[in-house]
Write an enzyme that holds these catalytic residues in place. Structure first.
Site: not given
Ligand code: BES
Ligand code: ZN
Ligand code: ZN
Length: 496
Positions: A338, A264
């Site tokens: 996920r 990020k």
């Protein structure tokens, strides 16, 4: 120390602040119920209109300040208005020792008084929270007690008992989420869950790396590879006598999300200690179940790990085999939630539950779609989606349904594995939901993407700056406030 809210038939004589509801009428402020000496003319002269959340202190008597609390249009006083007004009064009485309020006088006849009392108690209690652990000069809420003035046949007192449990659970979630990642590793999260479980009487199992290996939790282990901190899978069980149905909860427990090798930006990473908010909501909500006592078995799973770019980290292109046997090509290591949820959901399915609810700070795309204050709500069962949505609305945690379009499913097709973990540039919240759907089989399931509401940049009603504890109130409303949840496959919604 949480604010204690009690009922009282009269205003306690020595109370420091008495908060009185004032509506915004067509011709200026309007007193609701006994004004306790408030003068609408004086309020108007001091520019007090009666807008929701507006407060104004007036001289009152020797010992007691009488505070006007705005509730807006008298005919529109809803649970949400009561929560906001109560939160405002607590913020305005932050440094006072005790307060009482006649806010129940503002409750319109079509609003249930006990529900109204809950809204006041939860708005007040939740607004009184502050995370002070690392402050040399903390400024905690000094208000220790709030008396709800009004008649009570017992229903209001019972509602307040319940609110106290809900508020403590939300505090717990906020404390966990506000804790810096440097001091809340997956092991520490599991240790705290174990302490809580012991204290309240929940069964807990903490699965370490070797156990995860044995269970084939390839998603969790894959994400954990880039970190020096070992992962944990936390399993909590609430199993009351006579339960005839089971709900499974799954919460994303990424204690820090750097993005992994798909790293990020510095800016994007700043708030990523909060990436275990879903897990915190599961742990916190479950902590209140023994006290609230719903006759439903609840099993909670929190796959917990850091997502770091260490030398052994998974690389874009790597393939992981998850608990269910489904293989996943990881094309972006920042879509890690996920991957751990795939294992958590597969374990949940193995419990043969009547419903599964997962909560996750899953996608930035959900914040783009719904903004920071509304959770995304997806699922494979319209009735369950409706129930979650209405529970969320009742407690003031807005969640909005999003679709899981079949035609987008092919975006998750991989050339080398069963699935890939990203679904393209568009509709990121939906393709994340479609990915999760692959792991729930035919069990009725709802996914709450709480990326936005898990933290707040401002104090706003019952929500405070920082961690909000999003999802806790919705879960408790569903589990302990909706006797028709979950619906059994035969459509029976009453408890035996
Ligand atoms: N934890 C983030 C989602 C997130 C973003 C939560 C901002 C709260 C605030 C999640 O793991 C993530 O990074 N998702 C990616 C998915 C993408 C790579 C498909 C995202 O949303 O950008
Ligand atoms: Zn991520
Ligand atoms: Zn994440």
């Amino acid at each position: 120390m949480a604010l204690v809210v009690t009922t009282g038939v009269a205003v306690p004589p020595d109370v420091e602040v008495l908060a009185v509801p004032v509506a915004k009428g067509a011709d200026g402020p309007e007193l609701l119920g006994d004004g306790h000496g408030l003068d609408p003319g004086e309020l108007a002269a001091r520019r007090f209109e009666g807008k929701v959340g507006e407060t104004l202190d007036t001289a009152g008597s020797d010992r007691t300040t009488v505070m006007a609390v705005g509730v807006g249009d008298a005919a529109e006083v809803s649970l949400d208005v009561l929560r906001r007004s109560a939160a405002a009064l607590v913020r305005a009485a932050w440094k006072r020792g005790s307060a009482a309020t006649t806010l129940l006088d503002a409750v319109p006849p079509d609003v249930d008084r006990a529900e109204a009392a809950r809204a006041v108690a939860e708005g007040a209690g939740l607004a009184a929270y502050r995370f002070t652990r690392y402050k040399s000069d903390p400024d905690p809420c000094r208000l220790a007690g709030l008396t709800l003035v009004g008649a009570d046949d017992g229903a209001v007192a019972a509602a307040l008992d319940r609110s106290a449990e809900v508020v403590s659970a939300v505090y717990l979630a906020r404390d966990l989420v506000n804790e810096p990642a440097g001091s809340l590793s997956p092991r520490e999260l599991a240790a705290r869950a174990a302490e809580i479980a012991e204290r309240v009487g929940l069964a807990i199992e903490v699965i370490d790396e070797a156990g995860a290996e044995a269970l084939g939790l390839g998603g969790l282990l894959g994400v954990a590879r880039g970190s020096d901190e070992p992962p944990r899978l936390i399993k909590l069980t609430y199993d009351p006598a006579g339960a005839d149905r089971t709900v499974a909860l799954v919460g994303k427990g990424i204690t820090f999300d750097s993005g992994g090798l798909s790293i990020k930006t510095a800016e994007g990473m700043m708030t990523m200690k909060t990436d275990m908010s879903g897990g915190a909501a599961v742990i916190a909500a479950m902590s209140a179940l023994p006290a609230l006592g719903p006759p439903v078995r609840v099993v909670g799973f929190v796959p917990a790990t850091e997502n770091m770019p260490g030398g052994r980290a998974i690389k874009p292109g790597d393939v992981l085999t998850t608990r269910s046997g489904t293989t996943v090509e990881v094309l972006n290591t920042d879509a890690e939630g996920r991957l751990v949820l795939a294992d958590g959901l597969a374990l949940a399915v193995e419990e043969e539950p009547d419903a599964i609810i997962d909560l996750a700070t899953l996608t930035g795309a959900c914040i783009v779609a719904l903004g920071p204050k509304i959770a995304g709500l997806m699922g494979n069962d319209d009735e369950l989606v409706d129930r979650v949505r209405s529970a969320a609305e009742r407690v003031g945690e807005p969640a909005w349904p999003l679709p899981l379009p079949k035609e987008y499913r092919k975006q998750l097709d991989s050339e080398v594995a069963d699935l890939k973990n990203i679904g393209g540039r568009h509709a990121g919240a939906l393709t994340a939901g479609l990915f999760l759907q692959e792991f729930v089989g035919s069990v009725p399931w709802v996914h709450l993407d709480i990326a936005g509401p898990s933290r707040s940049d401002d104090d706003d009603g019952a929500v405070v700056k920082g961690a909000t504890g999003a999802g806790v109130r919705t879960l408790l409303e569903l589990l302990a406030g909706d006797p028709g949840f979950p619906t059994l496959p035969d459509g029976n919604t009453t408890f035996s």
